[in-house]
Design a protein around this motif. Structure first.
Motif, PDB file in Angstrom:
ATOM      1  N   LYS A  21      -1.885 -15.847  14.606  1.00 13.82           N
ATOM      2  CA  LYS A  21      -1.096 -14.899  13.192  1.00 13.82           C
ATOM      3  C   LYS A  21       0.083 -15.721  12.239  1.00 13.82           C
ATOM      4  CE  LYS A  21      -0.595 -10.611  11.877  1.00 13.82           C
ATOM      5  NZ  LYS A  21      -0.552  -8.937  12.335  1.00 13.82           N
ATOM      6  N   VAL A  53     -10.863  -1.532  14.709  1.00 12.87           N
ATOM      7  CA  VAL A  53      -9.669  -0.953  15.246  1.00 12.87           C
ATOM      8  C   VAL A  53      -9.080   0.346  15.703  1.00 12.87           C
ATOM      9  CG1 VAL A  53      -6.886  -1.167  14.137  1.00 12.87           C
ATOM     10  CG2 VAL A  53      -8.265  -2.869  13.284  1.00 12.87           C
ATOM     11  N   LYS A  79      -6.725   1.156  17.369  1.00 15.58           N
ATOM     12  CA  LYS A  79      -5.595   1.064  18.645  1.00 15.58           C
ATOM     13  C   LYS A  79      -4.926   2.936  18.632  1.00 15.58           C
ATOM     14  CE  LYS A  79      -3.129  -0.474  14.542  1.00 15.58           C
ATOM     15  NZ  LYS A  79      -2.288  -0.557  13.367  1.00 15.58           N
ATOM     16  N   TYR A 135      -2.969   8.309   8.092  1.00 17.19           N
ATOM     17  CA  TYR A 135      -2.377   7.828   9.613  1.00 17.19           C
ATOM     18  C   TYR A 135      -2.096   8.544  10.296  1.00 17.19           C
ATOM     19  CZ  TYR A 135      -3.207   3.206   6.524  1.00 17.19           C
ATOM     20  OH  TYR A 135      -4.731   2.129   6.331  1.00 17.19           O
ATOM     21  N   ARG A 158     -11.234  -6.353  10.061  1.00 17.61           N
ATOM     22  CA  ARG A 158     -10.536  -5.277  10.408  1.00 17.61           C
ATOM     23  C   ARG A 158      -9.724  -4.186   9.733  1.00 17.61           C
ATOM     24  NH1 ARG A 158      -6.220 -10.051  10.044  1.00 17.61           N
ATOM     25  NH2 ARG A 158      -5.402  -8.065   9.787  1.00 17.61           N
ATOM     26  N   PRO A 159     -11.767  -3.174  10.360  1.00 20.63           N
ATOM     27  CA  PRO A 159     -10.753  -2.125   8.767  1.00 20.63           C
ATOM     28  C   PRO A 159     -10.642  -1.062  10.572  1.00 20.63           C
ATOM     29  CG  PRO A 159     -13.850  -2.473   9.613  1.00 20.63           C
ATOM     30  CD  PRO A 159     -13.139  -3.935  10.196  1.00 20.63           C
ATOM     31  N   GLY A 160      -9.781  -0.165  10.300  1.00 17.41           N
ATOM     32  CA  GLY A 160      -9.547   1.205  11.212  1.00 17.41           C
ATOM     33  C   GLY A 160      -9.986   2.020   9.998  1.00 17.41           C
ATOM     34  N   LEU A 161      -8.961   2.639   9.264  1.00 17.29           N
ATOM     35  CA  LEU A 161      -8.720   4.140   8.279  1.00 17.29           C
ATOM     36  C   LEU A 161     -10.455   4.112   8.104  1.00 17.29           C
ATOM     37  CD1 LEU A 161      -6.851   6.378   7.544  1.00 17.29           C
ATOM     38  CD2 LEU A 161      -6.886   5.310   5.491  1.00 17.29           C
ATOM     39  N   TYR A 206      -6.652   6.113  15.829  1.00 20.14           N
ATOM     40  CA  TYR A 206      -5.942   6.701  15.126  1.00 20.14           C
ATOM     41  C   TYR A 206      -6.438   8.190  16.050  1.00 20.14           C
ATOM     42  CZ  TYR A 206      -6.334   2.422  12.502  1.00 20.14           C
ATOM     43  OH  TYR A 206      -5.909   1.367  11.600  1.00 20.14           O
ATOM     44  N   ARG A 233       6.210  -9.191   8.945  1.00 22.62           N
ATOM     45  CA  ARG A 233       6.524  -8.596  10.172  1.00 22.62           C
ATOM     46  C   ARG A 233       6.271  -9.838  11.399  1.00 22.62           C
ATOM     47  NH1 ARG A 233       2.556  -3.249  11.078  1.00 22.62           N
ATOM     48  NH2 ARG A 233       0.795  -4.701  10.947  1.00 22.62           N
ATOM     49  N   HIS A 249      -1.882 -10.764   7.709  1.00 24.02           N
ATOM     50  CA  HIS A 249      -1.968  -8.983   7.421  1.00 24.02           C
ATOM     51  C   HIS A 249      -1.157  -8.963   6.472  1.00 24.02           C
ATOM     52  CE1 HIS A 249      -3.209  -5.245   8.163  1.00 24.02           C
ATOM     53  NE2 HIS A 249      -1.637  -4.675   8.454  1.00 24.02           N
ATOM     54  N   ASN A 279      -7.433  -5.393   6.273  1.00 26.47           N
ATOM     55  CA  ASN A 279      -7.432  -3.927   6.750  1.00 26.47           C
ATOM     56  C   ASN A 279      -8.473  -3.529   6.082  1.00 26.47           C
ATOM     57  OD1 ASN A 279      -6.834  -3.766   3.835  1.00 26.47           O
ATOM     58  ND2 ASN A 279      -4.510  -3.221   5.242  1.00 26.47           N
ATOM     59  N   SER A 280      -9.091  -1.736   5.845  1.00 29.36           N
ATOM     60  CA  SER A 280      -9.336  -1.206   5.008  1.00 29.36           C
ATOM     61  C   SER A 280      -9.698  -1.110   3.270  1.00 29.36           C
ATOM     62  CB  SER A 280      -9.714   0.048   5.622  1.00 29.36           C
ATOM     63  OG  SER A 280     -10.205   0.290   6.985  1.00 29.36           O
TER      64      SER A 280
HETATM   65  C1  LIG Z   1      -3.468  -6.585  12.531  1.00 26.87           C
HETATM   66  C2  LIG Z   1      -3.888  -4.869  11.484  1.00 26.87           C
HETATM   67  N1  LIG Z   1      -5.061  -5.006  11.414  1.00 26.87           N
HETATM   68  C3  LIG Z   1      -6.022  -4.250  10.938  1.00 26.87           C
HETATM   69  C4  LIG Z   1      -5.681  -2.423  10.864  1.00 26.87           C
HETATM   70  C5  LIG Z   1      -6.136  -1.677  10.285  1.00 26.87           C
HETATM   71  O1  LIG Z   1      -5.648  -1.528  10.093  1.00 26.87           O
HETATM   72  P1  LIG Z   1      -6.701  -0.488   8.529  1.00 26.87           P
HETATM   73  O2  LIG Z   1      -6.022   1.731   9.327  1.00 26.87           O
HETATM   74  O3  LIG Z   1      -5.605   0.140   7.212  1.00 26.87           O
HETATM   75  O4  LIG Z   1      -7.982  -0.291   7.898  1.00 26.87           O
HETATM   76  C6  LIG Z   1      -4.298  -2.634  11.114  1.00 26.87           C
HETATM   77  C7  LIG Z   1      -3.405  -1.117  11.071  1.00 26.87           C
HETATM   78  O5  LIG Z   1      -2.566  -0.860  10.868  1.00 26.87           O
HETATM   79  C8  LIG Z   1      -3.256  -3.428  11.657  1.00 26.87           C
HETATM   80  O6  LIG Z   1      -2.344  -3.844  12.274  1.00 26.87           O
END
Ligand SMILES: Cc1ncc(COP(=O)(O)O)c(C=O)c1O
Length: 355
Positions: free
Chosen positions: A120, A30, A32, A340, A207-210, A36, A127, A157, A191-192
Motif C-alpha cells: 500500500k 468490500v 468489511k 455508509y 475495490r467497490p463497497g458502497l 456495511y 492514512r 486509496h 473505490n466506488s
Molecule cells: C481501502 C479501501 N478500499 C475500498 C473501499 C470501498 O470503498 P467504497 O465503499 O467507497 O466503495 C474502502 C472502504 O472504505 C477501503 O477502505
C-alpha cells in the motif's frame, strides 16, 4: 418487529453494474463491517461471482473461511503481530502491507506458506501506506523477502474520489503512476466513487463497497439514479396512533409541538436499532408506502411521525425507514451524515432477513 431485508438479487444486479462500469478490471468486493451492516456471510454468497473479497480485520476473514468461502480474501489492514500472520497463512489470506513492521513480520516468517501481498502506497490520503520517500526501502526489503509470492500487487486509496473534479485526486493518481512505473505488479486504486468518476482508476483490480449495496458515493445523488438497486430495506411497523390538538408536545424534550390537530404514528424503530437520534424533524419515512415526516426526537426504541395527511394509518401498518422507495441517501442527509454510517449502524437487535 424491525428487520433489515437484504435483497440478494439487488446485490447481484449491483455487481453486474460494477462489471459494466469497469469491464476490464477484476472486482474485490468490500465486505468489511459486516458487509456495511448487510450481513457478511449472506452478502458473500450473493456476491460469490466477484473475483475476491476484501475485509478490514482478520476475524472477518476467518468468518468467511469458516463459512466455506474459498475465494481470494484480502486483509485491507494486513496483520498485526506474528500470531495473526500465522492465522493468515492457515486461512490462505492475502495481506495489505502498509508499514515496516509488517515487512519485519514477513522477514521473520519461517512457515511453508507464501503470502500474496498488496503493497500500500500513501499517494496523498495520509492514512495507511508507504510514503513516496519510504517506498524504495520497502521495495528493497521485499525484494529479498522469502515469504512472499511475486510480483507483489500495488495499491493506493483516494481521499476525495467522490469529487468529480479534484486537483488532489489528480495529484494522487500522478503520484501512484510515477511511483509504480516500471514495477510489474497488478494495481488497485478505485473505490466506488473512483470507479464511476475517475476512469483512469479502473486498473487490474477495483475495490467497490458502497456501490455493491446500491448506494451512491456522491452527495446529492442516489444509487437508483446510478442504475443501482438498494440492497437493504429497513422495515418496521406502527405500534400506536395518537390524536393531538394544537400545542401538544411529542417525545423527549417536547422537541416537536403540534400546530394544528395532528395524528402521530409511533413506529418501532429507534437509535437502539441504528436509526440516528439526531435525524432532523421532517425527514421522511414511508408508512404504507407513502411519505410521512419525523416529528419529535428519535428515542431508543421508537420514533414518531406526522401522519395527519394519511388518515388511514393504523396500528400494525408497515413502515420503511430506508431502502425500497426511500433512498438511504435521503435519510443520511436528514441525519447530517453519510449513508455508509447509517447502514453500518444497523444494530445487533435488528433481524437481518435475506431474500
Ligand atoms: C481501502 C479501501 N478500499 C475500498 C473501499 C470501498 O470503498 P467504497 O465503499 O467507497 O466503495 C474502502 C472502504 O472504505 C477501503 O477502505
Amino acid at each position: 418487529m424491525i428487520r433489515a431485508v437484504i435483497d440478494t438479487a439487488a446485490l447481484r444486479h449491483n455487481l453486474t453494474r460494477v462489471r459494466e462500469v469497469a469491464p476490464d478490471s477484476r472486482v474485490l468486493a468490500v465486505l468489511k463491517a459486516n458487509a456495511y451492516g448487510h450481513g457478511m456471510v449472506a452478502v458473500a454468497s450473493a456476491l460469490a461471482g466477484a473475483d475476491g473479497f476484501a475485509v478490514a480485520r482478520l476475524d472477518e476473514a476467518i468468518r468467511l473461511r469458516a463459512a466455506g468461502y474459498t475465494q481470494r480474501i484480502v486483509l485491507l489492514e494486513g496483520v498485526q503481530g506474528a500470531e495473526q500472520l500465522r492465522e493468515a497463512a492457515e486461512n490462505c489470506l492475502e495481506l495489505v502491507v502498509h508499514e515496516p513492521g509488517q515487512i519485519a513480520l514477513l522477514e521473520a516468517w519461517r512457515g511453508a506458506h507464501l503470502f500474496q501481498i498488496w503493497l500500500k502506497i500513501d499517494s496523498g490520503m495520509g492514512r495507511l501506506g508507504f510514503r513516496p520517500g519510504e517506498l524504495p526501502a520497502a521495495l528493497g526489503r521485499l525484494s529479498d523477502c522469502k515469504a512472499i509470492t511475486r510480483p507483489i500487487a500495488l495499491m493506493t486509496h483516494l481521499a476525495e474520489a467522490e469529487l468529480k473534479d479534484s486537483e488532489r485526486t489528480r495529484a494522487q493518481l500522478e503520484c501512484f503512476e510515477r511511483l509504480t512505473a516500471g514495477l510489474s505488479g497488478e494495481r488497485s486504486i478505485a473505490n466506488s466513487a473512483a470507479m464511476i468518476g475517475w476512469p483512469a482508476t479502473r486498473t487490474e483490480w477495483v475495490r467497490p463497497g458502497l456501490m455493491l449495496y446500491g448506494i451512491s458515493p456522491f452527495a446529492g445523488a442516489t444509487g437508483v439514479g446510478l442504475g443501482l438497486r438498494p440492497a437493504m430495506t429497513l422495515e418496521s411497523r406502527v405500534i400506536a396512533v395518537r390524536e393531538l390538538v394544537a400545542g401538544d408536545r411529542v417525545g423527549y424534550g417536547g422537541a416537536w409541538t403540534a400546530r394544528r390537530a395532528t395524528r402521530i404514528a409511533v413506529v418501532a424503530a429507534g437509535y437502539g436499532d441504528g436509526y440516528m437520534r439526531n435525524t432532523a424533524n421532517g425527514t421522511p419515512v414511508l408508512v404504507n408506502a407513502r411519505p410521512a415526516p419525523i416529528a419529535g426526537r428519535v428515542s431508543m426504541d421508537m420514533l414518531t411521525v406526522d401522519v395527519t395527511e394519511l388518515p388511514q394509518v393504523a396500528i400494525g401498518d408497515p413502515v420503511i425507514l430506508w431502502g425500497n422507495g426511500l433512498p438511504v441517501e435521503t435519510v443520511a442527509a436528514g441525519a447530517g451524515t453519510i449513508p455508509y454510517e447509517l447502514v453500518c449502524r444497523v444494530g445487533q437487535r435488528v433481524h437481518i432477513e435475506v431474500c
